[in-house]
Design an enzyme around this catalytic site. Structure first.
Site, PDB file in Angstrom:
ATOM      1  N   LYS A 110       0.832  -1.208   0.000  1.00  0.00           N
ATOM      2  CA  LYS A 110       0.000   0.000   0.000  1.00  0.00           C
ATOM      3  C   LYS A 110       0.863   1.254   0.000  1.00  0.00           C
ATOM      4  O   LYS A 110       0.575   2.204  -0.724  1.00  0.00           O
ATOM      5  CB  LYS A 110      -0.980  -0.013   1.164  1.00  0.00           C
ATOM      6  N   LYS A 190      -5.158 -10.567 -11.213  1.00  0.00           N
ATOM      7  CA  LYS A 190      -5.957 -11.053 -10.073  1.00  0.00           C
ATOM      8  C   LYS A 190      -7.231 -10.217  -9.940  1.00  0.00           C
ATOM      9  O   LYS A 190      -7.171  -8.992 -10.008  1.00  0.00           O
ATOM     10  CB  LYS A 190      -5.133 -10.928  -8.783  1.00  0.00           C
ATOM     11  N   LYS A 193     -11.273  -5.816  -5.959  1.00  0.00           N
ATOM     12  CA  LYS A 193     -12.028  -4.562  -5.900  1.00  0.00           C
ATOM     13  C   LYS A 193     -11.135  -3.382  -6.253  1.00  0.00           C
ATOM     14  O   LYS A 193     -11.579  -2.428  -6.875  1.00  0.00           O
ATOM     15  CB  LYS A 193     -12.557  -4.343  -4.471  1.00  0.00           C
TER      16      LYS A 193
HETATM   17  P1  ADP Z   1     -10.121  -7.543  -2.770  1.00  0.00           P
HETATM   18  O1  ADP Z   1      -8.762  -7.872  -3.347  1.00  0.00           O
HETATM   19  O2  ADP Z   1     -11.178  -7.599  -3.818  1.00  0.00           O
HETATM   20  O3  ADP Z   1     -10.131  -6.239  -1.987  1.00  0.00           O
HETATM   21  P2  ADP Z   1     -10.135  -8.775  -0.178  1.00  0.00           P
HETATM   22  O4  ADP Z   1      -8.689  -8.424   0.024  1.00  0.00           O
HETATM   23  O5  ADP Z   1     -11.185  -8.035   0.601  1.00  0.00           O
HETATM   24  O6  ADP Z   1     -10.466  -8.700  -1.742  1.00  0.00           O
HETATM   25  O7  ADP Z   1     -10.285 -10.326   0.068  1.00  0.00           O
HETATM   26  C1  ADP Z   1     -11.300 -10.968   0.809  1.00  0.00           C
HETATM   27  C2  ADP Z   1     -11.072 -12.470   0.700  1.00  0.00           C
HETATM   28  O8  ADP Z   1     -11.245 -12.921  -0.669  1.00  0.00           O
HETATM   29  C3  ADP Z   1      -9.646 -12.902   1.085  1.00  0.00           C
HETATM   30  O9  ADP Z   1      -9.714 -14.157   1.752  1.00  0.00           O
HETATM   31  C4  ADP Z   1      -8.935 -13.059  -0.244  1.00  0.00           C
HETATM   32  O10 ADP Z   1      -7.860 -13.966  -0.192  1.00  0.00           O
HETATM   33  C5  ADP Z   1     -10.059 -13.558  -1.151  1.00  0.00           C
HETATM   34  N1  ADP Z   1      -9.826 -13.109  -2.545  1.00  0.00           N
HETATM   35  C6  ADP Z   1      -9.854 -11.845  -2.997  1.00  0.00           C
HETATM   36  N2  ADP Z   1      -9.622 -11.780  -4.329  1.00  0.00           N
HETATM   37  C7  ADP Z   1      -9.430 -13.064  -4.735  1.00  0.00           C
HETATM   38  C8  ADP Z   1      -9.152 -13.676  -6.009  1.00  0.00           C
HETATM   39  N3  ADP Z   1      -9.038 -12.962  -7.121  1.00  0.00           N
HETATM   40  N4  ADP Z   1      -9.017 -15.010  -6.047  1.00  0.00           N
HETATM   41  C9  ADP Z   1      -9.148 -15.758  -4.919  1.00  0.00           C
HETATM   42  N5  ADP Z   1      -9.429 -15.250  -3.695  1.00  0.00           N
HETATM   43  C10 ADP Z   1      -9.563 -13.915  -3.585  1.00  0.00           C
END
Ligand code: ADP
Ligand code: TRP
Length: 322
Positions: A110, A190, A193
């Site tokens: 970050k 990947k 959000k």
């Molecule tokens: P984002 O990257 O969309 O902000 P988060 O960090 O809030 O997602 O992740 C919430 C959960 O979803 C975590 O356990 C994370 O490992 C899983 N996760 C997020 N994006 C993916 C992805 N593209 N593939 C698999 N798992 C994911």
């Protein structure tokens, strides 16, 4: 065995969250006492809009329940409804070396992206350690990106036990699933959000169809054979939402030549839409009863607090606070 994981209310959940976090968590329900929470304190490190947080918290709760979390069997609660976690965070923070937190990937990523760090972002792994240790957790199912945070948790628990008494805190293990570790987003990176490349679990029909039909593919004609069919993004996503034989059939047709990208993307949309249809119906039912979600969260918090109380009492006694 206590199984615990959290998800931040920082936006609409996407199918990466579903296959990477929600589905594995729901599938674990028969294996132990599942404790799932909405990490609203954590979301404060990057979301500064109270109304949005309230809305996302409710949405995430609805998403969990619609996707199969059984509130009779498992706990679902709002992190901030058990504010004792902040006390444990303070205690663990006094054992956390600055250098350990400076090396945390999420903090480094970050700050590298130019986000100016606040104390909350820096201390994020300590709060996560408190989340895990407050409930005597044995197993933490997470995506690969969170593995280091669980390792930091183990370090802090071991340090605490060394300083204050061997059996005070339970040392947790992480469980990382590699098969769905990374769901690709609509641009091939990947899905996240933060990258604006998501396919929402509960998106509206028309815009979602449009998103899928706009996935960019290469300029080879439909007739051309495509030996790299397994690398095709639509095929990869289709494998998640279509029955295995159907996905294999599309992959073979793409490899052989004769299947156009438009038809492939149409099939992807149909299978995506049908895969989530029962969850969508269930979500609509749950959403119609505004009091229901709130009652699940309150009940979950009361049960979570009862689990936390003796753990915190042990910690207070060991540290001389009580
Ligand atoms: P984002 O990257 O969309 O902000 P988060 O960090 O809030 O997602 O992740 C919430 C959960 O979803 C975590 O356990 C994370 O490992 C899983 N996760 C997020 N994006 C993916 C992805 N593209 N593939 C698999 N798992 C994911
Ligand atoms: N940091 C996790 C994420 O962003 C969410 C989280 C907070 C969590 N506390 C936790 C996950 C405790 C597992 C255990 O995805």
């Amino acid at each position: 065995m206590r199984i615990l994981t959290g998800i931040q209310p920082s936006g609409q959940l996407h199918i990466g969250n579903y296959f990477g976090a929600i589905k594995p968590a729901v599938d674990l329900q028969p294996r132990g006492d599942c404790t799932y929470f909405i990490a609203d304190y954590h979301s404060m490190t990057s979301l500064f809009d109270g109304a949005a947080r309230r809305q996302y918290t409710r949405d995430v709760a609805l998403d969990w329940l619609a996707c199969g979390l059984d509130p009779q069997k498992s706990l679902l609660f709002r992190q901030s409804d058990v504010p004792e976690v902040c006390e444990l965070m303070w205690i663990l923070g006094t054992l956390a070396p600055m250098g350990l937190l400076e090396r945390a990937h999420s903090y480094k990523d970050k700050t590298a992206r130019g986000i100016s760090p606040n104390v909350g972002l820096f201390a994020y792994p300590v709060l996560m350690a408190a989340d895990i240790l407050l409930y005597d957790t044995n197993l933490v199912p997470v995506g690969r990106d969170q593995k280091q945070h669980v390792e930091i948790t183990r370090d802090l628990a071991i340090k605490f036990n060394l300083a204050y008494g061997a059996d005070t805190l339970v040392i947790p293990e992480s469980e990382i699933r590699d098969e769905t570790a990374v769901v690709p987003g609509l641009d091939g990176q990947k899905m996240s959000k933060s990258y604006g490349n998501t396919l929402e679990i509960f998106g509206e029909e028309k815009p979602t169809r449009k998103k899928i039909m706009s996935i960019v593919m290469d300029s080879r004609t439909p007739a051309e054979p495509k030996p790299d069919a397994d690398k095709n993004l639509a095929i990869q996503l289709l494998k998640l939402v279509a029955p295995a034989d159907v996905a294999a059939d599309y992959e073979n047709r793409l490899r052989a030549g004769g299947l156009g990208y438009g038809d492939l993307k149409k099939a992807l949309f149909e299978h995506y839409w049908n895969f989530f249809a029962p969850y969508r119906a269930r979500r609509a039912e749950l959403a119609a009863d505004a009091a229901y979600v709130e009652s699940v969260l309150k009940d979950g918090a009361a049960r979570a607090r009862a689990i936390a109380a003796p753990v915190l009492a042990r910690v207070r006694k060991a540290t001389g606070l009580a």
